[in-house]
Write an enzyme that holds these catalytic residues in place. Sequence first.
Site, PDB file in Angstrom:
ATOM      1  N   HIS A 121       0.817  -1.228   0.000  1.00  0.00           N
ATOM      2  CA  HIS A 121       0.000   0.000   0.000  1.00  0.00           C
ATOM      3  C   HIS A 121       0.843   1.266   0.000  1.00  0.00           C
ATOM      4  O   HIS A 121       0.381   2.319   0.410  1.00  0.00           O
ATOM      5  CB  HIS A 121      -0.940  -0.007   1.210  1.00  0.00           C
ATOM      6  CG  HIS A 121      -1.949  -1.107   1.127  1.00  0.00           C
ATOM      7  ND1 HIS A 121      -2.561  -1.638   2.239  1.00  0.00           N
ATOM      8  CD2 HIS A 121      -2.446  -1.798   0.068  1.00  0.00           C
ATOM      9  CE1 HIS A 121      -3.400  -2.586   1.868  1.00  0.00           C
ATOM     10  NE2 HIS A 121      -3.342  -2.706   0.542  1.00  0.00           N
ATOM     11  N   CYS A 155       4.430  20.618  -7.002  1.00  0.00           N
ATOM     12  CA  CYS A 155       5.480  19.826  -7.674  1.00  0.00           C
ATOM     13  C   CYS A 155       6.522  20.781  -8.250  1.00  0.00           C
ATOM     14  O   CYS A 155       6.168  21.794  -8.873  1.00  0.00           O
ATOM     15  CB  CYS A 155       4.817  19.020  -8.802  1.00  0.00           C
ATOM     16  SG  CYS A 155       5.962  18.305  -9.987  1.00  0.00           S
ATOM     17  N   ASN A 221      -2.693 -12.407  16.374  1.00  0.00           N
ATOM     18  CA  ASN A 221      -3.650 -11.310  16.504  1.00  0.00           C
ATOM     19  C   ASN A 221      -4.399 -11.510  17.822  1.00  0.00           C
ATOM     20  O   ASN A 221      -4.822 -12.634  18.099  1.00  0.00           O
ATOM     21  CB  ASN A 221      -4.631 -11.347  15.306  1.00  0.00           C
ATOM     22  CG  ASN A 221      -5.409 -10.048  15.182  1.00  0.00           C
ATOM     23  OD1 ASN A 221      -5.846  -9.478  16.184  1.00  0.00           O
ATOM     24  ND2 ASN A 221      -5.555  -9.552  13.979  1.00  0.00           N
ATOM     25  N   ALA A 239       1.641  -8.680  18.906  1.00  0.00           N
ATOM     26  CA  ALA A 239       2.829  -9.013  18.102  1.00  0.00           C
ATOM     27  C   ALA A 239       4.133  -8.869  18.896  1.00  0.00           C
ATOM     28  O   ALA A 239       5.018  -9.724  18.810  1.00  0.00           O
ATOM     29  CB  ALA A 239       2.866  -8.103  16.877  1.00  0.00           C
TER      30      ALA A 239
HETATM   31  C1  BV8 Z   1      -8.503  -1.767  -5.400  1.00  0.00           C
HETATM   32  C2  BV8 Z   1      -2.922   3.021   2.449  1.00  0.00           C
HETATM   33  C3  BV8 Z   1      -9.198  -1.746  -7.663  1.00  0.00           C
HETATM   34  C4  BV8 Z   1      -3.635   4.288   2.757  1.00  0.00           C
HETATM   35  C5  BV8 Z   1      -4.665   1.332   2.503  1.00  0.00           C
HETATM   36  C6  BV8 Z   1     -16.418  -3.214  -1.608  1.00  0.00           C
HETATM   37  C7  BV8 Z   1     -16.719  -1.862  -1.703  1.00  0.00           C
HETATM   38  C8  BV8 Z   1     -15.757  -0.907  -2.050  1.00  0.00           C
HETATM   39  C9  BV8 Z   1     -14.452  -1.296  -2.302  1.00  0.00           C
HETATM   40  C10 BV8 Z   1     -14.158  -2.630  -2.184  1.00  0.00           C
HETATM   41  C11 BV8 Z   1     -15.117  -3.591  -1.851  1.00  0.00           C
HETATM   42  N1  BV8 Z   1     -14.487  -4.802  -1.814  1.00  0.00           N
HETATM   43  C12 BV8 Z   1     -13.194  -4.643  -2.112  1.00  0.00           C
HETATM   44  C13 BV8 Z   1     -12.999  -3.326  -2.366  1.00  0.00           C
HETATM   45  C14 BV8 Z   1     -11.813  -2.720  -2.732  1.00  0.00           C
HETATM   46  C15 BV8 Z   1     -11.095  -2.080  -1.543  1.00  0.00           C
HETATM   47  C16 BV8 Z   1     -11.308  -2.828  -0.250  1.00  0.00           C
HETATM   48  O1  BV8 Z   1     -10.694  -3.862  -0.014  1.00  0.00           O
HETATM   49  N2  BV8 Z   1     -12.214  -2.319   0.595  1.00  0.00           N
HETATM   50  C17 BV8 Z   1     -12.500  -3.037   1.834  1.00  0.00           C
HETATM   51  C18 BV8 Z   1     -12.377  -2.104   3.019  1.00  0.00           C
HETATM   52  C19 BV8 Z   1     -13.889  -3.615   1.711  1.00  0.00           C
HETATM   53  N3  BV8 Z   1      -9.723  -2.183  -1.919  1.00  0.00           N
HETATM   54  C20 BV8 Z   1      -9.191  -1.204  -2.653  1.00  0.00           C
HETATM   55  O2  BV8 Z   1      -9.772  -0.180  -2.976  1.00  0.00           O
HETATM   56  C21 BV8 Z   1      -7.771  -1.463  -3.133  1.00  0.00           C
HETATM   57  N4  BV8 Z   1      -7.703  -1.157  -4.528  1.00  0.00           N
HETATM   58  O3  BV8 Z   1      -9.227  -2.676  -5.149  1.00  0.00           O
HETATM   59  O4  BV8 Z   1      -8.380  -1.196  -6.632  1.00  0.00           O
HETATM   60  C22 BV8 Z   1      -8.537  -1.347  -8.903  1.00  0.00           C
HETATM   61  C23 BV8 Z   1      -7.907  -2.312  -9.670  1.00  0.00           C
HETATM   62  C24 BV8 Z   1      -7.318  -1.938 -10.846  1.00  0.00           C
HETATM   63  C25 BV8 Z   1      -7.334  -0.599 -11.261  1.00  0.00           C
HETATM   64  C26 BV8 Z   1      -7.938   0.371 -10.458  1.00  0.00           C
HETATM   65  C27 BV8 Z   1      -8.557   0.002  -9.271  1.00  0.00           C
HETATM   66  C28 BV8 Z   1      -6.789  -0.550  -2.403  1.00  0.00           C
HETATM   67  C29 BV8 Z   1      -6.744  -0.909  -0.941  1.00  0.00           C
HETATM   68  C30 BV8 Z   1      -5.605  -0.144  -0.273  1.00  0.00           C
HETATM   69  C31 BV8 Z   1      -6.163   0.971   0.586  1.00  0.00           C
HETATM   70  N5  BV8 Z   1      -5.063   1.631   1.293  1.00  0.00           N
HETATM   71  N6  BV8 Z   1      -3.612   1.929   3.087  1.00  0.00           N
HETATM   72  C32 BV8 Z   1      -3.493   4.678   4.189  1.00  0.00           C
HETATM   73  O5  BV8 Z   1      -2.891   3.926   4.988  1.00  0.00           O
HETATM   74  O6  BV8 Z   1      -3.975   5.769   4.527  1.00  0.00           O
HETATM   75  S1  BV8 Z   1      -5.423   0.100   3.363  1.00  0.00           S
HETATM   76  C33 BV8 Z   1      -5.431   0.551   5.007  1.00  0.00           C
HETATM   77  O7  BV8 Z   1      -6.386  -0.282   5.607  1.00  0.00           O
HETATM   78  C34 BV8 Z   1      -4.169   0.253   5.754  1.00  0.00           C
HETATM   79  O8  BV8 Z   1      -3.004   0.455   5.063  1.00  0.00           O
HETATM   80  C35 BV8 Z   1      -4.301  -1.199   6.110  1.00  0.00           C
HETATM   81  O9  BV8 Z   1      -3.673  -1.996   5.168  1.00  0.00           O
HETATM   82  C36 BV8 Z   1      -5.755  -1.408   5.999  1.00  0.00           C
HETATM   83  C37 BV8 Z   1      -6.293  -1.740   7.358  1.00  0.00           C
HETATM   84  O10 BV8 Z   1      -6.056  -3.073   7.475  1.00  0.00           O
HETATM   85  P1  BV8 Z   1      -5.160  -3.631   8.673  1.00  0.00           P
HETATM   86  O11 BV8 Z   1      -3.730  -3.417   8.351  1.00  0.00           O
HETATM   87  O12 BV8 Z   1      -5.632  -4.994   8.862  1.00  0.00           O
HETATM   88  O13 BV8 Z   1      -5.462  -2.722   9.932  1.00  0.00           O
HETATM   89  P2  BV8 Z   1      -6.792  -2.672  10.795  1.00  0.00           P
HETATM   90  O14 BV8 Z   1      -6.738  -1.424  11.590  1.00  0.00           O
HETATM   91  O15 BV8 Z   1      -7.968  -2.952   9.922  1.00  0.00           O
HETATM   92  O16 BV8 Z   1      -6.650  -3.965  11.753  1.00  0.00           O
HETATM   93  C38 BV8 Z   1      -5.630  -4.020  12.713  1.00  0.00           C
HETATM   94  C39 BV8 Z   1      -5.581  -5.448  13.207  1.00  0.00           C
HETATM   95  O17 BV8 Z   1      -4.503  -5.562  14.132  1.00  0.00           O
HETATM   96  C40 BV8 Z   1      -6.835  -5.901  13.945  1.00  0.00           C
HETATM   97  O18 BV8 Z   1      -7.182  -7.205  13.533  1.00  0.00           O
HETATM   98  C41 BV8 Z   1      -6.397  -5.908  15.410  1.00  0.00           C
HETATM   99  O19 BV8 Z   1      -7.031  -6.948  16.140  1.00  0.00           O
HETATM  100  C42 BV8 Z   1      -4.936  -6.221  15.287  1.00  0.00           C
HETATM  101  N7  BV8 Z   1      -4.092  -5.741  16.373  1.00  0.00           N
HETATM  102  C43 BV8 Z   1      -4.292  -4.654  17.182  1.00  0.00           C
HETATM  103  N8  BV8 Z   1      -3.240  -4.549  18.058  1.00  0.00           N
HETATM  104  C44 BV8 Z   1      -2.388  -5.583  17.782  1.00  0.00           C
HETATM  105  C45 BV8 Z   1      -2.928  -6.342  16.730  1.00  0.00           C
HETATM  106  N9  BV8 Z   1      -2.316  -7.425  16.219  1.00  0.00           N
HETATM  107  C46 BV8 Z   1      -1.139  -7.781  16.783  1.00  0.00           C
HETATM  108  N10 BV8 Z   1      -0.550  -7.099  17.790  1.00  0.00           N
HETATM  109  C47 BV8 Z   1      -1.146  -6.012  18.315  1.00  0.00           C
HETATM  110  N11 BV8 Z   1      -0.577  -5.334  19.335  1.00  0.00           N
HETATM  111 ZN    ZN Z   2       4.385  17.344 -11.366  1.00  0.00          ZN
END
Ligand code: BV8
Ligand code: ZN
Length: 248
Positions: A121, A155, A221, A239
Site C-alpha cells: 500500500h 510539484c 492477533n 505481536a
Molecule cells: C482496489 C494506504 C481496484 C492508505 C490502505 C467493496 C466496496 C468498495 C471497495 C471494495 C469492496 N471490496 C473490495 C474493495 C476494494 C477495496 C477494499 O478492499 N475495501 C474493503 C475495506 C472492503 N480495496 C481497494 O480499494 C484497493 N484497490 O481494489 O483497486 C482497482 C484495480 C485496478 C485498477 C484500479 C482500481 C486498495 C486498498 C488499499 C487501501 N489503502 N492503506 C493509508 O494507509 O492511509 S489500506 C489501510 O487499511 C491500511 O493500510 C491497512 O492496510 C488497511 C487496514 O487493514 P489492517 O492493516 O488490517 O489494519 P486494521 O486497523 O484494519 O486492523 C488491525 C488489526 O490488528 C486488527 O485485527 C487488530 O485486532 C490487530 N491488532 C491490534 N493490536 C495488535 C494487533 N495485532 C497484533 N498485535 C497487536 N498489538
Molecule cells: Zn508534477
Amino acid sequence: MTPHPLRQAAALLSQARQVVVFTGAGMSAESGVPTFRDALTGLWRQFDAQALATPEAFRADPALVWGWYEWRRSTVRRVQPNAGHRAVAAIESRLPGTVVVTQNVDDLHERAGSPAPVHLHGSLFAPRCSACAHPAPVADGEEPPDGRRLPPPGCVRCAAPVRPGVVWFGEALPPDALQAAAEAAASCDLLVTVGTSGVVYPAAEIPQVAARLGATVVQVNPEETPLDRVADLNLRGPAARVLPALVD
Ligand code: BV8
Ligand code: ZN
C-alpha cells in the site's frame, strides 16, 4: 498432549523451508502508531478513514488529506520499531529467502532491520506529484499541526499538488509489489500473518493464496479475524509479545 501453540509455531518456524511474514497495522500498534481506523483525531475524527484515504477526498480538499498524512508521518517519525518488528528481522536473518509483505505505510520494518519489505500500500515516505508522479521531498523538521489542514506543496516540475505515496481505496496496488507478494505466497511453506484484520483486498488474498497452495498459516492477533478460517494455528496475543517468543 498437544504442545502449547507457541511451541508448535516455533517448531514450524525452525523447520520451514521458505517463510512469508504478512503484516498489517497491528504490527505497529505497540510502537504507538494508531491502527488505520483509530488514526482519526482532531479535525479528522468526523471522517471515515476509508473516505479520507481516497483520490476523491484529496481532489475535494487537498489540505485536509495532506494534513492527515503529514500528521501520521510525523507520528511514525517520533516512535520506534517494537520487539515484534525486531523479531521479524531476526527471522529474516536466520532464514535467507524470507519475504516480508506489509500493508503498512510506515517504515518501522526497515528501521528494525528488514532489508526490503514489500509495501503493498505504498509508503508515507514517498510523496509524489499528483499529476506527473515526479518524486517530492519528504518535509523535514516542523511538526505539522495535529488535526488541522495543511496545504500540500507544489510539484517542482509541474506545480500540481504533491500527494502521499500511498495506495488509496479505489487505486490499483503497485503491480511489482503485488506480483512479488503473490509469488512469495505461492512458493512459501509457512506464512505468518500478523496484526491484520484481513478485510482489505487484494492484500487479504495473500494469506489465502498461501493456504490454498499448501502452506501452513500461523496467525498472530489478539482478536478473531476472517483469516481465522485459513489459519492452521491462531496465536491470540500482541505481536511484540508473541513474535519474540517464536524466535527466542
Ligand atoms: C482496489 C494506504 C481496484 C492508505 C490502505 C467493496 C466496496 C468498495 C471497495 C471494495 C469492496 N471490496 C473490495 C474493495 C476494494 C477495496 C477494499 O478492499 N475495501 C474493503 C475495506 C472492503 N480495496 C481497494 O480499494 C484497493 N484497490 O481494489 O483497486 C482497482 C484495480 C485496478 C485498477 C484500479 C482500481 C486498495 C486498498 C488499499 C487501501 N489503502 N492503506 C493509508 O494507509 O492511509 S489500506 C489501510 O487499511 C491500511 O493500510 C491497512 O492496510 C488497511 C487496514 O487493514 P489492517 O492493516 O488490517 O489494519 P486494521 O486497523 O484494519 O486492523 C488491525 C488489526 O490488528 C486488527 O485485527 C487488530 O485486532 C490487530 N491488532 C491490534 N493490536 C495488535 C494487533 N495485532 C497484533 N498485535 C497487536 N498489538
Ligand atoms: Zn508534477
